[in-house]
Write an enzyme that holds these catalytic residues in place. Structure first.
Site, PDB file in Angstrom:
ATOM      1  N   ARG A 162       0.848  -1.204   0.000  1.00  0.00           N
ATOM      2  CA  ARG A 162       0.000   0.000   0.000  1.00  0.00           C
ATOM      3  C   ARG A 162       0.879   1.249   0.000  1.00  0.00           C
ATOM      4  NH1 ARG A 162      -4.900   0.201   4.323  1.00  0.00           N
ATOM      5  NH2 ARG A 162      -3.179   0.375   5.813  1.00  0.00           N
ATOM      6  N   ARG A 175      -1.110  -1.063  17.339  1.00  0.00           N
ATOM      7  CA  ARG A 175      -2.189  -0.201  16.842  1.00  0.00           C
ATOM      8  C   ARG A 175      -3.499  -0.971  16.954  1.00  0.00           C
ATOM      9  NH1 ARG A 175       1.655  -0.212  13.006  1.00  0.00           N
ATOM     10  NH2 ARG A 175       0.289  -1.273  11.525  1.00  0.00           N
ATOM     11  N   CYS A 223     -36.756   1.125   2.825  1.00  0.00           N
ATOM     12  CA  CYS A 223     -36.853   2.447   2.189  1.00  0.00           C
ATOM     13  C   CYS A 223     -35.693   3.324   2.669  1.00  0.00           C
ATOM     14  CB  CYS A 223     -38.155   3.141   2.541  1.00  0.00           C
ATOM     15  SG  CYS A 223     -39.636   2.153   2.285  1.00  0.00           S
ATOM     16  N   MET A 224     -35.626   4.543   2.151  1.00  0.00           N
ATOM     17  CA  MET A 224     -34.540   5.452   2.534  1.00  0.00           C
ATOM     18  C   MET A 224     -34.567   5.766   4.030  1.00  0.00           C
ATOM     19  SD  MET A 224     -33.664   9.236   1.035  1.00  0.00           S
ATOM     20  CE  MET A 224     -33.601   8.742  -0.669  1.00  0.00           C
ATOM     21  N   ASP A 225     -35.784   5.947   4.564  1.00  0.00           N
ATOM     22  CA  ASP A 225     -35.912   6.412   5.958  1.00  0.00           C
ATOM     23  C   ASP A 225     -36.770   5.515   6.833  1.00  0.00           C
ATOM     24  OD1 ASP A 225     -34.905   8.946   4.766  1.00  0.00           O
ATOM     25  OD2 ASP A 225     -36.938   8.969   3.954  1.00  0.00           O
TER      26      ASP A 225
END
Ligand code: PMH
Length: 368
Positions: free
Chosen positions: A134, A217, A309-311
């Site tokens: 990386r 870490r 659904c979205m909400d």
């Protein structure tokens, strides 16, 4: 959270669990080995500032982030502890990093020489790419050039050296061992060993005691989540999960056999039944691929029905419940529990990614 919340959808973060995970890890480490708390990506979705404060309380001395913005967010919250920026740093941030005492990762000769105009002081941890592919120095020649450059630069100061393992969470140790050897080889290039040497992520910190150097870490397992199913079976102590996801029933109705539920009318009620609507959807991180999951209501698993659904999302109930009834989407209710690992499996991903996909719309509520 000082802001008033009206919608009863929230993530509860148990800061004591985070502190306990760090304390238990510290008990397994030699006394000279510190814990660097990895709080990047908003503390893996748990809330960076609150997690950082909890980690410092539990004895961490260094916080690790991925971006300049994440580092500054901690400073703006008044956190004065050492911060290590693990990723690549744009040159435009160097001066601010120096002013704010943010330690940067030096990952290539090209990047280093581009810092030549910086007044400093600028603290650096040298990153060795021992096999992750990386960022970082991959060979002795480039590393030697880098160290020579730093020696003659007044503003630059090496305070650490590190590498990152690609497969520490896997049972097959082949690449892990190769990375250890390569890191040790490149460490010998240093005339003077930097003060902080660190290689281990959660997986290595938990199961490879000979890899501790003088700091580890600690990311995913600080939040109480095992890095992989294999590590989960090898843990030296049990991890305490910090995150749970909650809402309440917002609407309840009886639908007749043959009624359709949701976009696309993909669910057709096979009998007359009770359906609840809960105020959480894919914009919160309850992604549409989770449509086969269940939620906990009254201590029982109740299935999601129809498309998310979205909400809002619809749930099939086994009996009528009251509006305001508590709903747990991840976490425990009575004797039942839904694990973040179950969501990860349904989403064909890892718990790390699930943590990071809860959106900002969901308030994080902290319990101490
Ligand atoms: N150190 C570095 C350099 C990292 O990138 C990460 C996690 C950690 C430590 C902590 O690892 P842990 O959470 O397994 O303890 N980084 C990432 C990543 O880039 N994608 O997934 C995890």
């Amino acid at each position: 959270m000082s802001q008033q919340h009206y919608r009863p959808t929230f993530i509860k973060v148990n800061l004591q669990a985070i502190q306990n995970n760090i304390k238990r890890l510290k008990e397994t480490l030699p006394t000279h080995t510190g814990v660097i708390a990895v709080v990047k990506a908003n503390g893996y979705g748990h809330g960076d500032v609150a997690v950082a404060q909890a980690a410092l309380k539990a004895g961490s001395k260094i916080l690790a982030v991925a971006t300049p913005e994440e580092a500054l967010h901690l400073r703006e919250a008044g956190i004065q502890a050492d911060i290590l920026l693990l990723g690549t740093t744009p040159l435009s941030f160097l001066e601010e990093a120096s002013k704010q005492n943010i330690t940067l990762t030096a990952y290539s000769y090209e990047w280093l020489i581009a810092t030549r105009d910086i007044q400093g002081p600028l603290k650096l941890h040298i990153k060795i790419d021992s096999g992750m592919g990386r960022i970082g120095f991959m060979d002795e020649t480039e590393l030697k050039m880098a160290l020579a450059f730093i020696r003659q630069s007044e503003g630059l100061q090496i305070t650490g050296v590190f590498t990152h393992f690609a497969t520490a969470d896997e049972e097959d140790q082949t690449l892990f061992q190769q990375q250890v050897s390569k890191f040790e080889k490149l460490l010998n290039v240093f005339e003077q060993r930097p003060a902080i040497v660190h290689t281990s992520n959660s997986a290595a910190a938990l199961i490879y005691p000979d890899q501790h150097w003088n700091a580890v870490r600690f990311g995913i397992s600080m939040y109480g989540i095992a890095p992989s199913p294999w590590i989960n079976g090898e843990l030296p102590f049990s991890l305490e999960k910090a995150l749970s996801l909650h809402t309440e029933v917002a609407h309840v109705k009886k639908v007749l056999k043959g009624s359709t539920i949701g976009y696309g009318a993909t669910y057709v009620a096979p009998t007359d039944e009770w359906i609840a609507t809960i105020p959480i959807g894919y914009a919160d991180g309850l992604l549409r691929k989770l449509h086969n999951q269940s939620v906990l209501i009254n201590g029982k698993k109740m299935p999601i029905v129809g498309r998310i659904c979205m909400d809002q999302t619809m749930i099939r109930l086994d009996e009528k419940v009251e509006i305001g009834e508590k709903v747990v989407l991840i976490g425990k209710q009575e004797t039942e529990e839904i694990l973040i690992e179950e969501w990860a499996e349904a989403l064909q991903t890892i718990p790390y990614e699930v943590c990071c996909t809860f959106s900002n719309r969901v308030p994080r509520i902290y319990s101490k």
